[in-house]
Enzyme design. Structure first.
Site, PDB file in Angstrom:
ATOM      1  N   ASP A 256       0.830  -0.986   0.207  1.00  0.00           N
ATOM      2  CA  ASP A 256       0.009  -0.116   0.055  1.00  0.00           C
ATOM      3  C   ASP A 256       0.881   1.384   0.036  1.00  0.00           C
ATOM      4  O   ASP A 256       2.069   1.162   0.403  1.00  0.00           O
ATOM      5  CB  ASP A 256      -0.903   0.024   1.196  1.00  0.00           C
ATOM      6  CG  ASP A 256      -2.233   0.868   0.815  1.00  0.00           C
ATOM      7  OD1 ASP A 256      -3.173   0.334   0.537  1.00  0.00           O
ATOM      8  OD2 ASP A 256      -2.110   2.035   1.138  1.00  0.00           O
ATOM      9  N   ASP A 283       6.912   3.082  -2.032  1.00  0.00           N
ATOM     10  CA  ASP A 283       7.421   4.407  -2.020  1.00  0.00           C
ATOM     11  C   ASP A 283       8.182   4.859  -3.109  1.00  0.00           C
ATOM     12  O   ASP A 283       8.818   5.756  -3.129  1.00  0.00           O
ATOM     13  CB  ASP A 283       8.169   4.824  -0.630  1.00  0.00           C
ATOM     14  CG  ASP A 283       9.321   3.675  -0.452  1.00  0.00           C
ATOM     15  OD1 ASP A 283       9.339   2.686  -0.929  1.00  0.00           O
ATOM     16  OD2 ASP A 283       9.832   3.282   0.564  1.00  0.00           O
ATOM     17  N   ASP A 301      -7.350  -4.814  -5.278  1.00  0.00           N
ATOM     18  CA  ASP A 301      -8.704  -4.185  -4.936  1.00  0.00           C
ATOM     19  C   ASP A 301      -8.526  -2.626  -5.146  1.00  0.00           C
ATOM     20  O   ASP A 301      -8.303  -1.893  -4.087  1.00  0.00           O
ATOM     21  CB  ASP A 301      -8.749  -4.573  -3.384  1.00  0.00           C
ATOM     22  CG  ASP A 301     -10.108  -4.198  -2.871  1.00  0.00           C
ATOM     23  OD1 ASP A 301     -10.949  -3.849  -3.708  1.00  0.00           O
ATOM     24  OD2 ASP A 301     -10.312  -4.150  -1.494  1.00  0.00           O
ATOM     25  N   CYS A 354     -15.127  -1.734  -5.363  1.00  0.00           N
ATOM     26  CA  CYS A 354     -16.438  -1.735  -4.753  1.00  0.00           C
ATOM     27  C   CYS A 354     -17.376  -0.529  -5.287  1.00  0.00           C
ATOM     28  O   CYS A 354     -17.844   0.052  -4.608  1.00  0.00           O
ATOM     29  CB  CYS A 354     -16.261  -1.440  -3.336  1.00  0.00           C
ATOM     30  SG  CYS A 354     -15.369  -0.037  -2.586  1.00  0.00           S
TER      31      CYS A 354
END
Length: 404
Positions: A256, A283, A301, A354
């Site tokens: 992430d 990073d 996702d 989503c």
């Protein structure tokens, strides 16, 4: 129903924080709930659910109350009066509700309910976009379903327990649940309860995860011993599910761009007993380059509009802007283009959102497959979950395989 002034005052204060101060609804409500330790579960539930309901129908209630942003305290009290009347309750004889026009509220509701953007309480641009992408009939059904309160759904952590055993242990705590054969690890609460306070949660026997979200990890067809990358992992809901499906065998690399989210993932993994998860902060481009062609599975996702999860994040309707959607579509394609390189030949990749919008979903997959980076991939399967059909959050997922 008997109303308590201090509970409605707390609701008004929460609405002020959300509408006028731009706070996220869940954070604003949690902050308000810490105000008085004497409030019981019923009081806290009233504040939370009433606040969410008014946030959900902000445009409709504001139009009926004839108030505009930024809302003054008196305006917010008027909106709670509208909520009380439309729920069929008697308005309390309080100063804030003096001369509440009950008959006019009901008449105005009947008038505005004939217009989708008021009935479902959404911005003009969102209504137009939804109708354009999904067609008016499907959009109206879906946005109506997305305005309903979401169920609380648990995912049994099969590293620690199984669904039947967990269900029995919850019942011993007077928390009744049901199962759904479409979602083998899911338990759906019959009544809302603060499950986070239970020892079962603290000992890692379950996570709170919507049933729709629980379909993504199994869709990747992972097996024990594989090397799997969960990109855009966030706080790790999918990573934890992947770890359980892989029986803690193999390696999950969770990435992430936010270190805080990865730290939360580590904490959750310790609680769940998931030992095969390794976190890496994105990073620089070096992180992806080092994994080039080494992953059996990739789960993306992707960041998205979040329109499929409006039931649990109703304030997102008022924070979203058309410009954000334009930018997020670019980001989605960039992630597909750059992250897909980590999949090894005959490996597979899941792209999921989503969102319920084709422009974020199958059209993104189509664009990727027609690009140079996607030329080596083929689409094996895709699935869309819609709130009005499936009863849970809206999700999209596509499974692609890299050729030899």
């Amino acid at each position: 129903m008997r109303f308590h002034h201090n509970l409605l005052q707390a609701t008004v204060d929460a609405l002020h924080n959300i509408f006028n101060d731009g706070k996220y609804a869940d954070q604003a409500i949690q902050r308000i709930l810490k105000r008085d330790t004497r409030w019981g579960s019923r009081d806290r539930g009233f504040i939370a659910e009433t606040t969410y309901d008014i946030v959900r129908y902000k445009r409709l209630y504001a139009a009926i109350a004839n108030v505009k942003e930024p809302f003054k305290p008196a305006d917010l009290w008027r909106m709670t009066a509208v909520w009380i009347v439309l729920k069929g309750h008697d308005v309390p004889a309080w100063e804030e509700y003096y001369n509440t026009p009950v008959r006019r509220i009901k008449g105005k509701f009947d008038e505005l309910s004939a217009i989708t953007k008021y009935r479902e309480s959404i911005p003009d641009w969102m209504d137009e976009m939804g109708k354009e992408e999904l067609g008016e009939e499907l959009w109206n059904k879906e946005i109506s379903a997305l305005n309903q309160q979401a169920d609380v759904v648990l995912r049994a952590n099969t590293l620690q327990t199984d669904v039947k055993t967990l269900q029995e242990k919850l019942l011993a705590l007077e928390i009744a649940t049901t199962t759904d054969e479409r979602f083998p690890d899911a338990l759906i609460l019959k009544e809302r309860a603060n499950v986070f306070q239970t020892e079962l949660f603290q000992n890692g026997l379950f996570e709170v995860q919507d049933a729709g979200s629980q379909t993504i990890a199994p869709f990747a067809q992972v097996e024990p011993g594989m090397r799997v990358m969960d990109s855009c992992a966030g706080a790790g809901g999918k990573s934890l599910h992947l770890a359980a499906l892989m029986e803690n065998k193999g390696q999950i690399i969770s990435t992430d761009i936010y270190n805080g989210k990865l730290n939360e993932l580590k904490r959750r993994a310790r609680r769940a007993g998931a030992h095969n998860i390794e976190t890496r902060l994105i990073d620089s481009t070096k992180v992806i380059k080092k994994l080039d062609g080494k992953m059996d599975r990739l789960v993306i996702d992707a960041p998205c509009s979040g329109l499929g999860v409006l039931r649990r994040n109703p304030d997102a309707k008022w924070k979203l802007e058309p410009e954000f959607l334009d930018n997020i579509r670019k980001t989605q394609q960039e992630i597909l283009q750059s992250y897909s390189r980590v999949v090894k030949p005959e490996g597979m990749m899941v792209y999921a959102t989503c969102s319920i919008l084709p422009s974020e979903n199958d059209k993104q997959v189509e664009t990727f497959l027609n690009s140079e980076s996607g030329a080596d991939f083929e689409l094996l399967d895709s699935q869309s979950l819609m709130a009005h059909k499936d009863g849970f959050d809206g999700f999209y997922m596509a499974l692609m395989k890299k050729k030899k």
